[in-house]
Motif scaffolding. Structure first.
Motif, PDB file in Angstrom:
ATOM      1  N   MET A   1       0.855  -1.201   0.000  1.00  0.00           N
ATOM      2  CA  MET A   1       0.000   0.000   0.000  1.00  0.00           C
ATOM      3  C   MET A   1       0.885   1.244   0.000  1.00  0.00           C
ATOM      4  SD  MET A   1      -3.164   0.858   0.088  1.00  0.00           S
ATOM      5  CE  MET A   1      -3.614   2.540  -0.183  1.00  0.00           C
ATOM      6  N   PRO A   2       0.652   2.158  -0.903  1.00  0.00           N
ATOM      7  CA  PRO A   2       1.478   3.362  -0.926  1.00  0.00           C
ATOM      8  C   PRO A   2       1.307   4.159   0.356  1.00  0.00           C
ATOM      9  CG  PRO A   2      -0.090   3.313  -2.754  1.00  0.00           C
ATOM     10  CD  PRO A   2      -0.432   2.190  -1.846  1.00  0.00           C
ATOM     11  N   ASP A   3       2.318   4.948   0.614  1.00  0.00           N
ATOM     12  CA  ASP A   3       2.283   5.728   1.836  1.00  0.00           C
ATOM     13  C   ASP A   3       1.395   6.941   1.650  1.00  0.00           C
ATOM     14  OD1 ASP A   3       2.746   7.030   4.152  1.00  0.00           O
ATOM     15  OD2 ASP A   3       4.729   7.772   3.571  1.00  0.00           O
ATOM     16  N   ASP A   4       0.204   6.866   2.184  1.00  0.00           N
ATOM     17  CA  ASP A   4      -0.659   8.033   2.057  1.00  0.00           C
ATOM     18  C   ASP A   4      -1.005   8.593   3.440  1.00  0.00           C
ATOM     19  OD1 ASP A   4      -2.220   5.964   2.789  1.00  0.00           O
ATOM     20  OD2 ASP A   4      -3.524   6.021   1.024  1.00  0.00           O
ATOM     21  N   VAL A  19      -6.580   3.779  -6.260  1.00  0.00           N
ATOM     22  CA  VAL A  19      -5.279   3.123  -6.309  1.00  0.00           C
ATOM     23  C   VAL A  19      -5.444   1.710  -5.753  1.00  0.00           C
ATOM     24  CG1 VAL A  19      -4.641   4.147  -4.090  1.00  0.00           C
ATOM     25  CG2 VAL A  19      -2.850   3.273  -5.590  1.00  0.00           C
ATOM     26  N   SER A  21      -4.890  -1.666  -3.783  1.00  0.00           N
ATOM     27  CA  SER A  21      -4.300  -1.900  -2.466  1.00  0.00           C
ATOM     28  C   SER A  21      -3.192  -2.949  -2.563  1.00  0.00           C
ATOM     29  CB  SER A  21      -5.379  -2.330  -1.465  1.00  0.00           C
ATOM     30  OG  SER A  21      -6.107  -3.399  -2.021  1.00  0.00           O
TER      31      SER A  21
END
Ligand SMILES: Cc1cc2nc3c(=O)[nH]c(=O)nc-3n(C[C@H](O)[C@H](O)[C@H](O)COP(=O)(O)OP(=O)(O)OC[C@H]3O[C@@H](n4cnc5c(N)ncnc54)[C@H](O)[C@@H]3O)c2cc1C
Ligand code: SF4
Ligand code: SF4
Ligand code: SF4
Lengths: 612, 400
Positions: A1-4, A19, A21
């Motif tokens: 998971m991208p760092d959001d 986006v 997961s």
């Protein structure tokens, strides 16, 4: 998971944008493809177009990497006389150049000349391979003989060259004038061959000064005695003093002679010999007229030669042919006064020997093309006219003369028959250059000499039981129609190639969008006014920087030069650099879109059917 | 440092000060100078950006989308037909929540082929999910461009900087160019929260089921809500640092006004002049300039216009079959004010296709509103019903 983290949107548990997961690594997009890209280096059209079989693309590639010495090395691997061909070859390579479709062909001859001159300047001497026990005799030291000698010497053989003239070079020495090919340039390149251990025996005409059977002491023989027998005009009066074979005239001047020509010189013919005669006579102070039976377009002479002749002041009479050589004893009505005066002058002492006074000519017109496909010139009735001349030079083409060869050497329509590696079929006798059936040019002669060297090497190694005879010749060629590559024969290509295939890459396979138009560098020239004053070289070639800039114009057709674009463009990030250089494709992700192959500026990627 | 520059170059300088990292653009009159200048700045090294040449505006926006997705600061500029060609990708940038900044030079749309100004190109993109900020002067253009990046990156929304063709794009004015170091302090490097990472690949914009699509839209709407306050904060900080602020809305001499003119873009400057003249004569006339069109500054508008008896909205645009677009939106925003505080709103369509909006045109609008206001007052005094608010906008300065 991208760092959001930190996104205020996340408070709701749904990311702010669509986006995934999971990582898309799980999605093996490679399963979608039905065609796959493969790295496959091909042959550049210039390489196939060069009759010598030079790896032009290869040395351009090396120049791009600033590997100038390697570039010279690769050039010298294939071409014995680059400083010569850079000057006098008609560069068919450039006619094949893909870049011509974008703007203008790369000035290959200009780059070749610069490298050739640099090789002379830096006294570069290629290393011969391991010495071999066999010796080879070569008859004739024109470009064909020199080329064969050079390559055989590099392959380790002991080579002896027999040459009838006082110095080696053939037409390069005694035909092509100094202002096109300075004799010291030729001498330097011949010396390089000498330095490889080749023994030149000059002033020895085989069949006259030396019996043919002397050659039997060699393990193999290459004959390249050229075409020197000028064709006759076949008209009345041609034996008069003042009518001379053009090649003979050029030979005299090239030996250092400066014959008196009289005021008016008429050259009959439209080929390169005719142009050389005309421009040489001009430099000796004459007024020169070229008579040619077809039009300007029909001239076999190379266009640049004709342009130069025109620029220097040679006059042309097209669609005109001589029908009779007129003697000072019998001058046609057209110029009676002049003729009578000439006759009276001579009555003072001994009655003068008859001499040429000029040519009676006829106008020609062009009819339906003949078998050669060129329009056929036919005389226009009643159109005769007179052209005054103190000297008539004939340049109607040259035929080979090989009467000294054994009877059973196979001939056909005036040439010696040879196979794909220039063997005559008569024992270990090979032949090449103008005595065989190929275009009369320096590059073809050099190419045939090289081919024969490979043929002789193969023959002798096979005889020595070192190799079988099954080697596939087509794999040795620069493309299906190209000449043999020595680099391929001996190995050791300085350019890294991936899965090379012997196919010529077309312009359509390149991607010109990656090249900005850049003007081709033009050769520098001596101003025409200065040229008439002597025999200084007229074409000064390119400056070194210009030549290097030309090398940068080269597309490097067909061969990956690691420009990295495929890697940048692959939308699936499926391409990566491989450890040993070059690239790898992760086929489990490559979806076969073909973007890499389309973007590759030089057509080094081929799309192939999946599963085949 | 003060420099004299055209509005287009004010954009370029703003982009340079903001240190955009990728610029992809396709030329179109009257925008071309913006990218020409930026191309030179990148070519000679004054701006460390990658300049991507493209074959259309569609590709320009696509390139910006790709660039912004990797976390860099991306910029483009266009106008009119070019903006319309981008339409599909404007949505993509909007819902992709990519903080791209784009300058659009307001130019009328064809046919009749026109290169002159009006607002139909940008207003046609109203619903694509872009913040829209309209400018009045070249100074405002430069300042808003830099502010735009900060706003965009704060709320993850793309921002459109809008200026009038020729009246700003090609007109020179003195512009104060802020110091780079100070701009750097105001606008540090972009820190992307979500980005494409080749080492941790994820799919962006893939199939989104009904189960979550609406939530994505809601996130976008919330971001727009935050953008109002975010812009106020950005503008405040800018004012502190550089001494200039604009606000989403500007009220000019509206105290005790009987009629307030509402404008956007360069018509505002001419209107200021008219207001000043009227005020000098003792007339109670004011002006409200709308800078921010999306998100729509509903609250500030209600604050500024309630208690004003009559409002005249000047629209340099037209929604065919309805009316001026600003007027429509302002009416909607003010509709639910209690009757006593709800102004009468007259809409005027002016200056389409670059036609001059002179003081005389503005006075004409003003006089019409004054007359209709008097009629309404008379009717009210006679105990008649209040005249309907919704009525057709009037075209002023047009041949019948
Ligand atoms: C005037 C002229 C200008 C030309 N200009 C160009 C040009 O600019 N570019 C180009 O590409 N081509 C040019 N050509 C063509 C080109 O020169 C020839 O095709 C080429 O030289 C042929 O090479 P060769 O080795 O077969 O023969 P040659 O060059 O003719 O050499 C043959 C050699 O063999 C020697 N020889 C002959 N018989 C015997 C014997 N019995 N024993 C020992 N030695 C012998 C001769 O003395 C000669 O040295 C020109 C030709 C002419 C005539
Ligand atoms: S030898 Fe002639 S054809 Fe070959 S590369 Fe040189 S100029 Fe071109
Ligand atoms: S571009 Fe270069 S490689 Fe291609 S044909 Fe021309 S010279 Fe050869
Ligand atoms: S794009 Fe460049 S790196 Fe890729 S195969 Fe072609 S030449 Fe090689």
């Amino acid at each position: 998971m991208p760092d959001d983290r930190g996104s205020p949107d996340l408070a709701h548990g749904v990311p702010p944008v669509a986006v995934s997961s999971t990582s898309t690594r799980v999605n093996l997009t490679g399963s979608w493809k039905y065609i796959r890209p493969v790295y496959q280096d091909k042959v550049a059209p210039c390489n196939q177009g060069c009759p010598v079989g030079i790896d032009i693309e290869g040395y351009m590639n090396l120049l791009r990497e600033d590997r100038i010495e390697d570039a010279i090395g690769l050039l010298l691997r294939e071409n014995a006389l680059p400083a010569v061909t850079g000057r006098v070859c008609y560069h068919p390579c450039e006619n094949a150049c893909n870049r011509a479709w974008l703007d203008d062909a790369v000035s290959i001859h200009g780059v070749e000349r610069m490298l050739g001159d640099l090789a002379i300047e830096q006294r570069i001497l290629p290393e011969p391979e391991t010495p071999r026990p066999e010796t080879v005799g070569i008859v004739g030291s024109g470009p064909a003989g020199l080329s064969c000698a050079y390559h055989l010497a590099r392959l380790g053989y002991t080579v002896t060259v027999y040459e009838a003239e006082a110095e080696p070079g053939g037409i390069l020495r005694y035909g092509i004038p100094e202002y096109r090919l300075p004799k010291d340039v030729l001498a330097h390149e011949v010396n390089r061959i000498r330095a490889l251990g080749v023994d030149f025996r000059c002033g020895v005409q085989v069949g006259r000064d030396l019996p043919l059977n002397v050659l039997e002491s060699h393990d193999a023989v290459f004959v390249a005695t050229g075409a020197r027998r000028g064709r006759a005009l076949g008209i009345e009066g041609e034996d008069l003093p003042g009518v001379r074979a053009g090649l003979d005239f050029l030979r005299e001047v090239n030996r250092g002679g400066r014959p008196a020509l009289g005021h008016r010189v008429v050259v009959v013919g439209g080929g390169n010999t005719a142009m050389d005669c005309a421009r040489t006579a001009l430099r000796l102070g004459a007024e020169v007229l070229v008579l040619y039976r077809r039009g300007r377009e029909g001239m076999p002479a190379h266009d640049e030669e004709v342009e130069d002749a025109l620029r220097e002041g040679v006059r042309f009479e097209f669609l005109a042919a001589p029908v009779r050589v007129e003697s000072t004893e019998r001058v046609p009505d057209r110029e009676p006064l002049e003729a009578i005066e000439a006759t009276f002058d001579r009555f003072e002492g001994e009655p003068p020997a008859p001499h040429v006074a000029g040519l009676t000519c006829t106008r020609m017109r062009l009819e339906e093309p003949d078998r050669s496909g060129r329009p056929r010139p036919v005389p226009v009735e009643g159109s005769e006219f007179f052209v005054a001349a103190d000297l008539v030079l004939t340049a109607l083409g040259e035929d080979p003369d090989f009467d000294f060869l054994p009877e059973d050497v196979e001939r056909a329509s005036g040439v010696v028959r040879v196979n794909a590696l220039n063997a005559t079929g008569h024992g270990a006798l090979f032949a090449g250059g103008d005595i065989t059936d190929e275009p009369h040019t320096v590059a073809f002669a050099l190419g045939s000499g090289k081919r024969a060297a490979v043929g002789i090497d193969r023959y002798l190694r096979f005889r020595a039981g070192e190799i079988g005879d099954g080697a596939d010749l087509s794999e040795l060629r620069q493309g299906p129609k190209g000449n043999i590559s020595v680099t391929r024969w001996v190995g050791g290509d300085p350019v890294r190639r991936t899965d090379p295939v012997n196919r010529v890459v077309t312009f359509q396979e390149t991607n010109p969008a990656h090249f900005a138009p850049v003007a081709r560098a033009a050769d520098r020239h001596l101003p025409p006014g200065e040229r008439r004053l002597g025999f200084r070289e007229a074409n000064l070639g390119l400056e070194r920087e210009q030549a290097l800039a030309e090398a940068r114009r080269c597309f490097n057709c067909g061969v990956c030069n690691e420009c990295e674009l495929c890697l940048v463009f692959c939308p699936d990030l499926a391409i990566s650099r491989s450890a040993g250089g070059g690239y790898e494709i992760a086929y489990e992700y490559c979806k076969g879109c073909g973007v890499c192959a389309t973007e590759c500026p030089r057509g080094a990627i081929t799309m192939t059917r999946e599963g085949l | 440092m003060k420099k004299v520059m055209v509005g287009n170059h004010a954009v370029s300088w703003g982009v340079k000060l903001a240190r955009a990292e990728v610029i992809a653009a396709y030329p179109i009159t009257p925008q071309t100078q913006i990218v020409e200048e930026l191309a030179e700045m990148t070519a000679d090294g004054r701006l460390a950006a990658r300049f991507i040449k493209v074959e259309s505006e569609h590709s320009a926006m696509a390139a910006c989308i790709g660039a912004a997705a990797t976390g860099v600061r991306a910029f483009t500029a266009t106008s009119s037909q070019g903006l319309l060609l981008m339409h599909e990708l404007l949505h993509w940038a909007g819902l992709g929540r990519l903080p791209i900044v784009m300058a659009d030079i307001n130019r009328a749309v064809a046919p009749g082929w026109s290169i002159w100004t009006d607002q139909n190109d940008t207003l046609a993109q109203r619903d694509t999910g872009w913040v829209q900020l309209y400018c009045e002067t070249n100074q405002e253009v430069l300042d808003t461009t830099v502010q735009g990046f900060k706003l965009a990156e704060t709320v993850d929304l793309p921002v459109m900087i809008v200026l009038d063709a020729f009246f700003l794009s090609h007109t020179s004015e003195p512009v104060d160019v802020p110091d780079q170091a100070e701009v750097d302090a105001f606008l540090p490097r972009r820190e992307a929260r979500l980005k494409l990472d080749v080492h941790d690949p994820h799919a962006f914009g893939a199939l989104t089921t009904p189960a979550v699509y609406m939530e994505l839209r809601l996130r976008q709407q919330e971001a727009f809500d935050r953008a109002r306050e975010a812009f106020a904060a950005v503008d405040r900080e800018w004012a502190e640092r550089f001494g200039r602020g604009y606000g989403a809305l500007e009220s000019y001499r509206t105290e005790d006004a009987e009629i307030v003119l509402v404008t956007s873009g360069t018509i505002t400057s001419t209107t200021r002049h008219v207001v000043n003249e009227r005020r000098a004569r003792g007339e109670r006339i004011g002006l409200v300039k709308v800078k921010m069109f999306r998100p729509f500054p509903t609250g500030p508008l209600r604050d500024a216009l309630s208690h004003v008896p009559a409002v005249a909205v000047l629209d340099r645009n037209i929604s065919p079959g309805h009316g001026g677009i600003f007027a429509e939106e302002i009416r909607a925003a003010l509709y639910d004010l209690p009757p006593g505080r709800r102004p009468r709103i007259d809409g005027y369509v002016v200056g389409l296709g670059g036609r001059d909006v002179t003081p005389a045109v503005i006075e004409d609008c003003l006089e019409r509103t004054r007359r209709s206001q008097a009629e309404a007052a008379a009717a009210a005094a006679n105990g008649g019903a209040e005249r309907e608010i919704a009525r057709e906008d009037i075209w002023v300065g047009v041949k019948p």
